[in-house]
Design a protein around this motif. Sequence first.
Motif, PDB file in Angstrom:
ATOM      1  N   HIS A  63       0.819  -1.215   0.000  1.00 28.83           N
ATOM      2  CA  HIS A  63       0.000   0.000   0.000  1.00 28.83           C
ATOM      3  C   HIS A  63       0.856   1.269   0.000  1.00 28.83           C
ATOM      4  O   HIS A  63       0.393   2.338  -0.404  1.00 28.83           O
ATOM      5  CB  HIS A  63      -0.975  -0.003   1.180  1.00 28.83           C
ATOM      6  CG  HIS A  63      -0.323   0.129   2.523  1.00 28.83           C
ATOM      7  ND1 HIS A  63       0.139   1.319   3.033  1.00 28.83           N
ATOM      8  CD2 HIS A  63      -0.057  -0.797   3.475  1.00 28.83           C
ATOM      9  CE1 HIS A  63       0.654   1.134   4.227  1.00 28.83           C
ATOM     10  NE2 HIS A  63       0.568  -0.144   4.524  1.00 28.83           N
ATOM     11  N   THR A  64       2.095   1.176   0.466  1.00 31.85           N
ATOM     12  CA  THR A  64       2.983   2.337   0.429  1.00 31.85           C
ATOM     13  C   THR A  64       3.256   2.750  -1.010  1.00 31.85           C
ATOM     14  O   THR A  64       3.220   3.937  -1.365  1.00 31.85           O
ATOM     15  CB  THR A  64       4.320   2.012   1.135  1.00 31.85           C
ATOM     16  OG1 THR A  64       4.056   1.585   2.465  1.00 31.85           O
ATOM     17  CG2 THR A  64       5.230   3.228   1.145  1.00 31.85           C
ATOM     18  N   VAL A  65       3.519   1.777  -1.857  1.00 27.65           N
ATOM     19  CA  VAL A  65       3.781   2.044  -3.271  1.00 27.65           C
ATOM     20  C   VAL A  65       2.511   2.498  -3.976  1.00 27.65           C
ATOM     21  O   VAL A  65       2.505   3.515  -4.684  1.00 27.65           O
ATOM     22  CB  VAL A  65       4.348   0.787  -3.966  1.00 27.65           C
ATOM     23  CG1 VAL A  65       4.566   1.057  -5.454  1.00 27.65           C
ATOM     24  CG2 VAL A  65       5.633   0.341  -3.306  1.00 27.65           C
ATOM     25  N   VAL A  66       1.438   1.756  -3.780  1.00 29.69           N
ATOM     26  CA  VAL A  66       0.181   2.092  -4.449  1.00 29.69           C
ATOM     27  C   VAL A  66      -0.291   3.486  -4.038  1.00 29.69           C
ATOM     28  O   VAL A  66      -0.767   4.277  -4.862  1.00 29.69           O
ATOM     29  CB  VAL A  66      -0.899   1.039  -4.143  1.00 29.69           C
ATOM     30  CG1 VAL A  66      -2.244   1.463  -4.732  1.00 29.69           C
ATOM     31  CG2 VAL A  66      -0.485  -0.314  -4.701  1.00 29.69           C
ATOM     32  N   GLY A  67      -0.135   3.821  -2.769  1.00 31.70           N
ATOM     33  CA  GLY A  67      -0.544   5.143  -2.302  1.00 31.70           C
ATOM     34  C   GLY A  67       0.253   6.257  -2.947  1.00 31.70           C
ATOM     35  O   GLY A  67      -0.307   7.300  -3.320  1.00 31.70           O
TER      36      GLY A  67
END
Length: 362
Positions: A63-67
Motif C-alpha cells: 500500500h505504500t507504493v500504491v498510495g
Amino acid sequence: MSVLPDPGASRAVLVGTGRYEHLEPLPAVANNLRALADLLCDPLSLQLPPQHVTVVEDPVAAHTVVGAVRQAAAEATDTLVVYFAGHGLVDGQDQLTLALPHTEFGRIETALPYDWVRQVLLLDSRAERHVVILDCCYSGLALGRMSVGSGLADQAAVEGSFLLAAAAETRTALAPVGETYTAFTSALLDTLRRGVPGAPALLDLGVVYRHLRLTMEARGHPVPQARDRNSGAQVALARNHAKLPAAPASAAPGVDAGERPWPDPLAIRTVTGFFTALADVRVISGLTHQAVSGRSAGRISAGTVSRLLNRSTLPATWGTTAVYLSACGVPDDQITQWQAVWQQLRTQGTSADATTLCDNLR
C-alpha cells in the motif's frame, strides 16, 4: 511530434527495493533511485521540480507504493512517470509481481502485483500520458505474453502510455556484482546523459528504446521490450546531449531559426512549464545572457534576462518576454503562440485568485 512534458503538470514516482530479508540483496538499486531522481530534475531532462519526484525506497508494504502512485496520478495532468527496480517474480497465474523487502518465494501476499499499479493508472490517473519503466526480472510480463496475439498484449498496456521493460517475460534482468547501477538502468542513464549521435534534438521514448536495444544486445545483456499506446513513444525524457549547440547562434536574428528545436509553446500548461521552456530557449539558442542582451540592441540587459528566467510569477506585461524570445531567434509565429500561452496562464491565475478571495470572504 516529440514533446517534453510540462514539468509543472507532471510527476514521477521512483520505487526500488534493494534490501531483502529472503531474497538476494540488490545494493545497486539505491544508486539507481538517486541517479534517476537527479536526472529527472536536470535542466536538460524533464526539469521536474524536486517536490514532483517521489522516491519510495525499500517500501515496507504494497500500500505504500500504491498510495504514492495514486497521489501522483491525482496530481499529474500532463505526464506521470512510474519506475520500479528490484526483483521481479511470477505468481501462480503467470502474472508479474514486484518484490518488496519482506517478499518470500511462494508467498504471493508478501509481494506487490504489478496489476495493482496498472489499475491505479487506468482508473485514478488524471495524466494524459503514462511512462512505466520496469527494471526487474520477467518485466516483459507487464506487456502481455509475447507469444500470443498483439490484441492481448495491447490490453496489458495502459492507454496513452509507454511501457519499457528491462527484460522479456521469460528472462531475468541483470545486476552485475560490484557495479554502481543495475545493467538496464545504467544504460538508460548513460543514454539520457550522453545523448544519441544522429538522433533528433529530443530523446523521445521511441528513440531511447531503440538505442537501448542496440546497446544491451551489443553488450550481451537481456534485451529490453516495449509497448506504446496513443503516441506514447513521442514523449521525450531529455534533450539529446549529442545535439546541443556547439556554438552560439548566428548574430543575425532569425537565421536558421526554423531548424532549431525550440520548445513547443502549445505544450505549456503551467507557470512552471512556462519558465522552464523559456530557459530552454536560451539553451537551444546557444547564447549567453550577455549575448541575448546584445542581440536585443540594448532593449534588455543581461541582468534583465537573468531576472526573467528566475521568476516564479508571470510578468505583468508582455514586452520584455517578447524581446527576449526575438533576441534568441525564435520565429515570429512562435512568439505569437508564446504570447497566447502567457495570456491564458495570466487569465487562469486571475480566476484562481478570485476564487481564493471569494472562499476567504465566506
